[in-house]
Motif scaffolding. Structure first.
Motif, PDB file in Angstrom:
ATOM      1  N   LEU A  37      20.857  -3.610  -3.722  1.00 45.15           N
ATOM      2  CA  LEU A  37      21.196  -2.819  -2.539  1.00 45.15           C
ATOM      3  C   LEU A  37      20.322  -3.227  -1.351  1.00 45.15           C
ATOM      4  CD1 LEU A  37      21.260   0.639  -4.343  1.00 45.15           C
ATOM      5  CD2 LEU A  37      23.256  -0.723  -3.681  1.00 45.15           C
ATOM      6  N   GLU A  38      20.943  -3.739  -0.313  1.00 46.15           N
ATOM      7  CA  GLU A  38      20.198  -4.210   0.860  1.00 46.15           C
ATOM      8  C   GLU A  38      19.314  -3.110   1.440  1.00 46.15           C
ATOM      9  OE1 GLU A  38      18.525  -6.589   3.510  1.00 46.15           O
ATOM     10  OE2 GLU A  38      19.857  -7.264   1.919  1.00 46.15           O
ATOM     11  N   GLU A  39      19.785  -1.870   1.463  1.00 47.26           N
ATOM     12  CA  GLU A  39      18.987  -0.778   2.040  1.00 47.26           C
ATOM     13  C   GLU A  39      17.740  -0.454   1.221  1.00 47.26           C
ATOM     14  OE1 GLU A  39      22.366   1.273  -0.282  1.00 47.26           O
ATOM     15  OE2 GLU A  39      22.170  -0.466   1.043  1.00 47.26           O
ATOM     16  N   GLU A  40      17.682  -0.939  -0.007  1.00 41.70           N
ATOM     17  CA  GLU A  40      16.505  -0.733  -0.860  1.00 41.70           C
ATOM     18  C   GLU A  40      15.506  -1.886  -0.740  1.00 41.70           C
ATOM     19  OE1 GLU A  40      15.775   1.962  -2.885  1.00 41.70           O
ATOM     20  OE2 GLU A  40      17.497   2.891  -1.888  1.00 41.70           O
ATOM     21  N   ASN A  41      15.897  -2.937  -0.044  1.00 40.97           N
ATOM     22  CA  ASN A  41      15.073  -4.130   0.098  1.00 40.97           C
ATOM     23  C   ASN A  41      14.052  -3.908   1.220  1.00 40.97           C
ATOM     24  OD1 ASN A  41      14.321  -6.657  -0.716  1.00 40.97           O
ATOM     25  ND2 ASN A  41      15.864  -7.725   0.487  1.00 40.97           N
ATOM     26  N   SER A  42      12.958  -3.209   0.877  1.00 47.86           N
ATOM     27  CA  SER A  42      11.931  -2.842   1.857  1.00 47.86           C
ATOM     28  C   SER A  42      10.551  -3.199   1.313  1.00 47.86           C
ATOM     29  CB  SER A  42      11.991  -1.341   2.134  1.00 47.86           C
ATOM     30  OG  SER A  42      11.628  -0.610   0.972  1.00 47.86           O
ATOM     31  N   TRP A  43       9.577  -3.287   2.236  1.00 48.20           N
ATOM     32  CA  TRP A  43       8.223  -3.588   1.802  1.00 48.20           C
ATOM     33  C   TRP A  43       7.654  -2.467   0.943  1.00 48.20           C
ATOM     34  CZ3 TRP A  43       5.533  -7.177   0.181  1.00 48.20           C
ATOM     35  CH2 TRP A  43       4.184  -7.003  -0.082  1.00 48.20           C
ATOM     36  N   SER A  44       7.994  -1.220   1.224  1.00 38.30           N
ATOM     37  CA  SER A  44       7.463  -0.130   0.405  1.00 38.30           C
ATOM     38  C   SER A  44       7.955  -0.266  -1.034  1.00 38.30           C
ATOM     39  CB  SER A  44       7.837   1.238   0.995  1.00 38.30           C
ATOM     40  OG  SER A  44       9.235   1.373   1.111  1.00 38.30           O
ATOM     41  N   ASN A  45       9.211  -0.604  -1.249  1.00 40.66           N
ATOM     42  CA  ASN A  45       9.710  -0.804  -2.614  1.00 40.66           C
ATOM     43  C   ASN A  45       9.100  -2.050  -3.257  1.00 40.66           C
ATOM     44  OD1 ASN A  45      11.293   1.486  -2.907  1.00 40.66           O
ATOM     45  ND2 ASN A  45      13.097   0.513  -2.013  1.00 40.66           N
ATOM     46  N   ALA A  46       8.894  -3.099  -2.469  1.00 36.72           N
ATOM     47  CA  ALA A  46       8.239  -4.302  -2.995  1.00 36.72           C
ATOM     48  C   ALA A  46       6.818  -3.970  -3.448  1.00 36.72           C
ATOM     49  CB  ALA A  46       8.217  -5.399  -1.939  1.00 36.72           C
ATOM     50  N   LEU A 131      -1.959   1.277   3.854  1.00 39.48           N
ATOM     51  CA  LEU A 131      -3.076   0.838   4.689  1.00 39.48           C
ATOM     52  C   LEU A 131      -4.347   0.855   3.865  1.00 39.48           C
ATOM     53  CD1 LEU A 131      -2.277   3.068   7.795  1.00 39.48           C
ATOM     54  CD2 LEU A 131      -1.969   0.592   7.670  1.00 39.48           C
ATOM     55  N   ASN A 132      -5.318   0.033   4.269  1.00 41.26           N
ATOM     56  CA  ASN A 132      -6.608   0.038   3.603  1.00 41.26           C
ATOM     57  C   ASN A 132      -7.288   1.390   3.835  1.00 41.26           C
ATOM     58  OD1 ASN A 132      -9.203  -0.393   2.682  1.00 41.26           O
ATOM     59  ND2 ASN A 132      -9.377  -2.417   3.574  1.00 41.26           N
ATOM     60  N   LYS A 133      -7.338   1.794   5.077  1.00 46.11           N
ATOM     61  CA  LYS A 133      -7.852   3.099   5.506  1.00 46.11           C
ATOM     62  C   LYS A 133      -7.034   3.474   6.725  1.00 46.11           C
ATOM     63  CE  LYS A 133     -12.476   2.119   3.883  1.00 46.11           C
ATOM     64  NZ  LYS A 133     -13.834   1.755   4.227  1.00 46.11           N
ATOM     65  N   PRO A 134      -7.039   4.728   7.133  1.00 48.09           N
ATOM     66  CA  PRO A 134      -6.279   5.075   8.344  1.00 48.09           C
ATOM     67  C   PRO A 134      -6.628   4.150   9.506  1.00 48.09           C
ATOM     68  CG  PRO A 134      -7.052   7.069   7.269  1.00 48.09           C
ATOM     69  CD  PRO A 134      -7.690   5.899   6.537  1.00 48.09           C
ATOM     70  N   GLY A 135      -5.595   3.534  10.056  1.00 54.72           N
ATOM     71  CA  GLY A 135      -5.764   2.633  11.192  1.00 54.72           C
ATOM     72  C   GLY A 135      -6.245   1.238  10.840  1.00 54.72           C
ATOM     73  N   LEU A 136      -6.410   0.936   9.557  1.00 56.31           N
ATOM     74  CA  LEU A 136      -6.939  -0.362   9.140  1.00 56.31           C
ATOM     75  C   LEU A 136      -5.970  -1.038   8.172  1.00 56.31           C
ATOM     76  CD1 LEU A 136      -9.322  -2.359   9.221  1.00 56.31           C
ATOM     77  CD2 LEU A 136     -10.320  -1.095   7.299  1.00 56.31           C
ATOM     78  N   GLU A 137      -5.374  -2.140   8.649  1.00 58.45           N
ATOM     79  CA  GLU A 137      -4.451  -2.906   7.808  1.00 58.45           C
ATOM     80  C   GLU A 137      -5.222  -3.612   6.690  1.00 58.45           C
ATOM     81  OE1 GLU A 137      -1.170  -3.020   8.026  1.00 58.45           O
ATOM     82  OE2 GLU A 137      -0.955  -1.960   9.925  1.00 58.45           O
ATOM     83  N   TRP A 138      -4.525  -3.960   5.619  1.00 57.19           N
ATOM     84  CA  TRP A 138      -5.115  -4.785   4.572  1.00 57.19           C
ATOM     85  C   TRP A 138      -5.398  -6.157   5.145  1.00 57.19           C
ATOM     86  CZ3 TRP A 138      -6.990  -2.563   0.490  1.00 57.19           C
ATOM     87  CH2 TRP A 138      -6.410  -1.389   0.006  1.00 57.19           C
ATOM     88  N   ASP A 139      -6.452  -6.791   4.700  1.00 54.78           N
ATOM     89  CA  ASP A 139      -6.845  -8.109   5.187  1.00 54.78           C
ATOM     90  C   ASP A 139      -6.112  -9.194   4.399  1.00 54.78           C
ATOM     91  OD1 ASP A 139      -8.130 -10.119   6.555  1.00 54.78           O
ATOM     92  OD2 ASP A 139      -9.922 -10.052   5.295  1.00 54.78           O
ATOM     93  N   ALA A 140      -4.794  -9.177   4.489  1.00 54.77           N
ATOM     94  CA  ALA A 140      -3.971 -10.159   3.781  1.00 54.77           C
ATOM     95  C   ALA A 140      -2.536 -10.043   4.279  1.00 54.77           C
ATOM     96  CB  ALA A 140      -4.016  -9.910   2.277  1.00 54.77           C
ATOM     97  N   VAL A 141      -1.783 -11.080   4.014  1.00 53.29           N
ATOM     98  CA  VAL A 141      -0.357 -11.064   4.300  1.00 53.29           C
ATOM     99  C   VAL A 141       0.343 -11.298   2.972  1.00 53.29           C
ATOM    100  CG1 VAL A 141       1.528 -12.204   5.514  1.00 53.29           C
ATOM    101  CG2 VAL A 141      -0.690 -11.936   6.644  1.00 53.29           C
ATOM    102  N   HIS A 142       1.292 -10.433   2.636  1.00 53.50           N
ATOM    103  CA  HIS A 142       2.015 -10.542   1.377  1.00 53.50           C
ATOM    104  C   HIS A 142       3.507 -10.665   1.656  1.00 53.50           C
ATOM    105  CE1 HIS A 142      -1.680  -8.310   0.163  1.00 53.50           C
ATOM    106  NE2 HIS A 142      -1.630  -9.191  -0.809  1.00 53.50           N
ATOM    107  N   GLY A 143       4.178 -11.433   0.835  1.00 53.21           N
ATOM    108  CA  GLY A 143       5.623 -11.552   0.907  1.00 53.21           C
ATOM    109  C   GLY A 143       6.215 -11.274  -0.465  1.00 53.21           C
TER     110      GLY A 143
END
Length: 170
Positions: A37-46, A131-143
């Motif tokens: 399902l295309e609508e399920e193809n999200s980063w949160s589900n990944a 997020l790592n902490k509020p306002g702080l992204e993880w120090d990585a890029v994931h696909g």
């Protein structure tokens, strides 16, 4: 009604293997839904798919180490657990490709030694929170690509089945 009392008194490795399998199946279910399902193809589900799979691997390795008498296999670092697994089970038959080990592609041995000393958050943590902490992204890029990861999950499940038979016979 079912309850955790059903597991009281059962051997620990079996309990770890069963939980590892359950987490793996849950990861597969989310991944299949993403693929279908295309609508399920999200980063949160990944992220959920990856977190469930990483926790599955952690539990499987811990179950194997307990069979060999380890009582200190309680960290959450898959790199460390997998290294301990490879030392404990050096026979080729017990090898499996662990999808959550850190690879240092393009780095020299000195750089790798420095990077290994740096504490990094574990996959089961990184993929559990947005997020790592509020306002702080993880120090990585994931696909993530659902169809390709389904193949990895299938292979992992096949390895679990193959290894559990031999491990339970030890």
């Amino acid at each position: 009604m079912i309850g955790n009392w059903e597991d009281f008194g059962r051997d620990e490795p079996t309990r770890y293997f069963e939980f590892a399998t359950s987490y793996l199946k849950a990861s597969e279910d989310v991944c299949k839904r993403m693929n279908a399902l295309e609508e399920e193809n999200s980063w949160s589900n990944a992220s959920v798919t990856l977190m469930l799979a990483a926790h599955s691997v952690e539990l499987f390795i811990k179950g194997a180490l307990i069979i060999r008498g380890y009582q200190d296999a309680w960290g959450h670092t898959i790199d460390d657990l997998y290294d301990k697994y490879k030392i404990t089970f050096p026979e080729e038959y017990f090898h499996f490709d662990c999808p959550f080990v850190t690879e240092y592609v393009g780095f020299g041995s000195e750089e790798i030694a420095i990077k290994k000393k740096t504490k990094h958050p574990q996959a089961s943590v990184v993929f559990r929170y947005p997020l790592n902490k509020p306002g702080l992204e993880w120090d990585a890029v994931h696909g993530f690509e659902a169809n390709g990861f389904l193949s990895i999950l299938s292979e992992l499940g096949n390895n679990y089945n193959r290894l559990k038979e031999s491990l339970n016979g030890l």
